[in-house]
Design a protein around this motif. Structure first.
Motif, PDB file in Angstrom:
ATOM      1  N   LEU A 179      49.876  48.296  34.374  1.00  0.00           N
ATOM      2  CA  LEU A 179      49.097  47.833  35.551  1.00  0.00           C
ATOM      3  C   LEU A 179      49.105  46.251  35.033  1.00  0.00           C
ATOM      4  N   PRO A 180      49.853  45.380  35.856  1.00  0.00           N
ATOM      5  CA  PRO A 180      49.839  44.051  35.562  1.00  0.00           C
ATOM      6  C   PRO A 180      48.788  43.240  35.943  1.00  0.00           C
ATOM      7  N   VAL A 181      48.101  42.469  35.482  1.00  0.00           N
ATOM      8  CA  VAL A 181      46.806  42.025  35.999  1.00  0.00           C
ATOM      9  C   VAL A 181      46.994  40.335  35.632  1.00  0.00           C
ATOM     10  N   ALA A 182      46.125  39.533  36.309  1.00  0.00           N
ATOM     11  CA  ALA A 182      46.235  37.873  36.344  1.00  0.00           C
ATOM     12  C   ALA A 182      45.524  37.825  35.040  1.00  0.00           C
ATOM     13  N   GLU A 183      44.294  38.460  34.424  1.00  0.00           N
ATOM     14  CA  GLU A 183      43.495  38.357  33.361  1.00  0.00           C
ATOM     15  C   GLU A 183      42.805  39.532  32.712  1.00  0.00           C
ATOM     16  N   LEU A 184      42.500  39.574  31.686  1.00  0.00           N
ATOM     17  CA  LEU A 184      41.903  40.832  30.961  1.00  0.00           C
ATOM     18  C   LEU A 184      40.468  40.270  30.807  1.00  0.00           C
ATOM     19  N   PRO A 185      39.562  41.318  30.651  1.00  0.00           N
ATOM     20  CA  PRO A 185      38.194  41.046  30.338  1.00  0.00           C
ATOM     21  C   PRO A 185      38.002  40.489  28.993  1.00  0.00           C
ATOM     22  N   LYS A 186      37.419  39.428  28.898  1.00  0.00           N
ATOM     23  CA  LYS A 186      37.152  38.869  27.434  1.00  0.00           C
ATOM     24  C   LYS A 186      35.662  38.375  27.296  1.00  0.00           C
ATOM     25  N   THR A 187      35.370  38.573  26.074  1.00  0.00           N
ATOM     26  CA  THR A 187      34.085  38.065  25.929  1.00  0.00           C
ATOM     27  C   THR A 187      34.074  36.528  25.736  1.00  0.00           C
ATOM     28  N   ARG A 188      32.620  35.874  25.596  1.00  0.00           N
ATOM     29  CA  ARG A 188      32.774  34.471  25.346  1.00  0.00           C
ATOM     30  C   ARG A 188      33.471  33.960  24.173  1.00  0.00           C
ATOM     31  N   SER A 189      33.578  34.745  23.216  1.00  0.00           N
ATOM     32  CA  SER A 189      34.279  34.250  22.029  1.00  0.00           C
ATOM     33  C   SER A 189      35.896  34.687  22.033  1.00  0.00           C
ATOM     34  N   ARG A 203      38.340  46.099  25.118  1.00  0.00           N
ATOM     35  CA  ARG A 203      39.276  47.169  25.550  1.00  0.00           C
ATOM     36  C   ARG A 203      38.576  48.413  25.905  1.00  0.00           C
ATOM     37  N   ARG A 204      37.266  48.348  25.409  1.00  0.00           N
ATOM     38  CA  ARG A 204      36.438  49.818  25.927  1.00  0.00           C
ATOM     39  C   ARG A 204      36.267  49.438  27.421  1.00  0.00           C
ATOM     40  N   LEU A 205      36.133  48.483  28.122  1.00  0.00           N
ATOM     41  CA  LEU A 205      36.083  48.435  29.459  1.00  0.00           C
ATOM     42  C   LEU A 205      37.489  48.806  30.073  1.00  0.00           C
ATOM     43  N   LEU A 206      38.448  48.427  29.512  1.00  0.00           N
ATOM     44  CA  LEU A 206      39.700  48.929  30.019  1.00  0.00           C
ATOM     45  C   LEU A 206      39.953  50.350  30.117  1.00  0.00           C
ATOM     46  N   GLU A 254      36.339  43.911  38.755  1.00  0.00           N
ATOM     47  CA  GLU A 254      36.327  44.175  39.802  1.00  0.00           C
ATOM     48  C   GLU A 254      37.829  44.146  40.409  1.00  0.00           C
ATOM     49  N   LEU A 255      38.636  43.084  39.914  1.00  0.00           N
ATOM     50  CA  LEU A 255      40.097  42.791  40.241  1.00  0.00           C
ATOM     51  C   LEU A 255      41.135  43.966  39.653  1.00  0.00           C
ATOM     52  N   ILE A 256      40.638  44.224  38.390  1.00  0.00           N
ATOM     53  CA  ILE A 256      41.181  45.384  37.664  1.00  0.00           C
ATOM     54  C   ILE A 256      41.096  46.912  38.407  1.00  0.00           C
ATOM     55  N   GLN A 257      39.890  46.919  38.727  1.00  0.00           N
ATOM     56  CA  GLN A 257      39.631  48.001  39.540  1.00  0.00           C
ATOM     57  C   GLN A 257      40.040  48.389  40.787  1.00  0.00           C
ATOM     58  N   SER A 258      40.183  47.145  41.471  1.00  0.00           N
ATOM     59  CA  SER A 258      40.844  47.444  42.818  1.00  0.00           C
ATOM     60  C   SER A 258      42.310  47.612  42.831  1.00  0.00           C
ATOM     61  N   LYS A 259      43.067  47.029  41.720  1.00  0.00           N
ATOM     62  CA  LYS A 259      44.473  47.292  41.602  1.00  0.00           C
ATOM     63  C   LYS A 259      44.920  48.672  41.136  1.00  0.00           C
ATOM     64  N   LEU A 260      44.015  49.106  40.581  1.00  0.00           N
ATOM     65  CA  LEU A 260      44.126  50.604  39.924  1.00  0.00           C
ATOM     66  C   LEU A 260      44.559  51.633  40.859  1.00  0.00           C
ATOM     67  N   PRO A 261      43.973  51.818  42.004  1.00  0.00           N
ATOM     68  CA  PRO A 261      44.332  53.241  42.674  1.00  0.00           C
ATOM     69  C   PRO A 261      45.712  52.725  43.259  1.00  0.00           C
ATOM     70  N   THR A 262      46.348  51.844  43.536  1.00  0.00           N
ATOM     71  CA  THR A 262      47.588  51.194  44.279  1.00  0.00           C
ATOM     72  C   THR A 262      48.762  51.548  43.032  1.00  0.00           C
ATOM     73  N   ALA A 263      48.083  51.534  41.754  1.00  0.00           N
ATOM     74  CA  ALA A 263      49.047  51.661  40.778  1.00  0.00           C
ATOM     75  C   ALA A 263      49.345  53.134  40.177  1.00  0.00           C
ATOM     76  N   ALA A 264      48.165  54.058  40.638  1.00  0.00           N
ATOM     77  CA  ALA A 264      48.137  55.366  40.518  1.00  0.00           C
ATOM     78  C   ALA A 264      49.253  55.854  41.587  1.00  0.00           C
ATOM     79  N   SER A 265      49.061  55.354  42.677  1.00  0.00           N
ATOM     80  CA  SER A 265      49.946  55.989  43.687  1.00  0.00           C
ATOM     81  C   SER A 265      51.581  55.642  43.548  1.00  0.00           C
TER      82      SER A 265
END
Length: 74
Positions: free
Chosen positions: A21-31, A36-39, A61-72
């Motif tokens: 699933l290509p995404v523009a950004e990954l969930p990162k902490t402040r550091s 990966r747990r969230l992914l 939210e962006l990653i979750q919104s892309k996931l259903p289309t990727a699954a199809s």
């Protein structure tokens, strides 16, 4: 499919991803660490855990919104 084949060849068949699933950004902490747990939670349709440590929680939210289309597309 080309990327999946490359991963299977370079790292072994056990590491071959089911889908990519290509995404523009990954969930990162402040550091700057990738959460990966969230992914995994999103990929396995589990409720998200604590997202308060993320620099930008809208990324999930962006990653979750892309996931259903990727699954199809599989």
């Amino acid at each position: 499919e080309e990327l999946r084949t490359h991963v299977a060849t370079a790292l072994g068949p056990i590491a071959k991803p089911q889908r990519i699933l290509p995404v523009a950004e990954l969930p990162k902490t402040r550091s700057g660490k990738i959460m990966r747990r969230l992914l995994r939670d999103v990929a396995e349709n589990r409720k998200l855990g604590d997202v308060t440590t993320l620099t930008d929680s809208s990324v999930m939210e962006l990653i979750q919104s892309k996931l259903p289309t990727a699954a199809s597309e599989d």
